[in-house]
Write an enzyme that holds these catalytic residues in place. Sequence first.
Site, short mmCIF file in Angstrom:
data_model
loop_
_atom_site.label_atom_id
_atom_site.label_comp_id
_atom_site.label_asym_id
_atom_site.label_seq_id
_atom_site.Cartn_x
_atom_site.Cartn_y
_atom_site.Cartn_z
N CYS A 36 17.31 30.50 41.38
CA CYS A 36 18.23 30.04 40.34
C CYS A 36 19.51 30.86 40.32
O CYS A 36 19.59 31.92 40.95
CB CYS A 36 17.57 30.17 38.95
SG CYS A 36 16.01 29.30 38.74
N CYS A 70 19.38 24.23 37.04
CA CYS A 70 20.66 24.95 37.04
C CYS A 70 21.48 24.71 38.31
O CYS A 70 22.63 25.13 38.38
CB CYS A 70 20.44 26.44 36.85
SG CYS A 70 19.72 27.30 38.27
N ASP A 441 51.29 43.47 46.97
CA ASP A 441 52.43 43.77 46.11
C ASP A 441 53.69 43.38 46.86
O ASP A 441 54.02 43.99 47.87
CB ASP A 441 52.47 45.25 45.75
CG ASP A 441 53.58 45.58 44.77
OD1 ASP A 441 53.95 44.69 43.98
OD2 ASP A 441 54.08 46.71 44.80
#
Length: 493
Positions: A36, A70, A441
């Site tokens: 799960c 799930c 950056d």
Amino acid sequence: MDGVIDEETRYEAVRSRDARFDGEFFFAVETTGIYCRPSCPAVTPKRQNVRYYTTAAAAQTSGFRACRRCRPDAVPGSAEWNVRADVVGRAMRMIGDGVVDREGVPGLAVRLGYSARQVQRQLTAELGAGPVALARAQRAHTARVLLQTTDLPITEIAFAAGFASVRQFNDTIRAVYALTPTALRAAAPKRGTARATPAAGIPLRLAHRGPYQAAPVFDLLAREAVDGIEEVVGEPGDRTYRRTLRLPYGTGIVAVREAVPEPAAGAGSSSEAMHRGGWLDARLHLTDLRDLTTAVQRLRRLFDLDADPYAVDERLGADPALAPLVAARPGLRSPGAADPDEFAVRALVGREGAARLVARYGKALDAACGVLTHVFPAPADLTGEPGPLGALAAALADGTLRLDAGADRDDAEATLLALPGMDARTAALIRMRALGDPDVDLPGGPGQAPDTWRPWRSYGRRHGWAAAGPDGGVSGRGPNCGSTPDAPGSVPR
């Protein structure tokens, strides 16, 4: 959520059904034979009966089947693979892009620069599953999507999902889901709408982890949209992004809605609410269904759906200057690119230049869809262009420059910087967007990003641009007039 997750933290995540960990690990229950996602709403198993796995493939290799409640195969991918630049991270990105299905393990190994045996050993040692098992788990998920969202014949689905034979397909579906393909199709969740047909496209829910700031992503896509291959329609808050794709086996037209579904009424805990509401609605029209996996992965990279917003926000929120921006936009994403080679060209020539290339070299669709008429030209079609564009196209076409999902980011940036006419800002932008690097950056910005932002400097810059407004706060000065923050310094967008 940075670093290795210990077993105590994992069990607590399972016990509290914490959706933040969905996709970061899986748990299996020895007494039931089921694996799960951590947020599974089923009764929490006893600690001594639980085993943990880094990937769904590892759980499947150990003999566990996917939980029908799930659906652990549908969770977002681990953000770790976006961050990591080593062989395992690069391999996972390429397997997600369908390289093993198209080229086999030898093809994957060649792209990585290692032997097939070395790749097998490294993946198995760290992930508990080799490249074949990892690709098999992905094929099973693709097959489930096609079985449960289309009326395609089962035989056609088998080959579209990448299986070599119908027998292999049947055996895999039984092993992973404990159902025959016909039974799996019959078990499809009922959503109150007619089942899709190939002509109507394949409806998908593109899962994401935690909060998702859709508006800044769609603002950016609207600013960048190139005539003929892209459009953004609708009102803010409920827009749809549509574009064409050039794919390994054919072409595609994809549409993704901005609207993020609200948590269902009575969803219970906050983690359950995040689990129920964590997706973007999409629809894919493909000329060859074998391209489904690749198309989905490209959308996931474009919309940055495998990010871990909790880790990003925790790190950046510790900076006093960024803290109010992070609080204002939790879950802000750093968009990637639907086609890395295309983005590199667009970063160099700008929006108007890209539109010119589409009009001159773009491949016309067999059937236009509204304003979507072409796919962006392949690098090989642009090698005759003069100057920097021709040099970039030639490097992409002959493989000197690789920008695929598993490319070495440092090598790619070094190759870019060696090309004539390529400046450092444009190369960094290509690294950020085309290569999906979360820790870039851009040079030439307002000050250097501090090391405390690592490994999420790309997101830190996004927060600054989002706070500056829809135009990114770029004023009409010099050559940047009218550009977005993503634009190269000398090329208007």
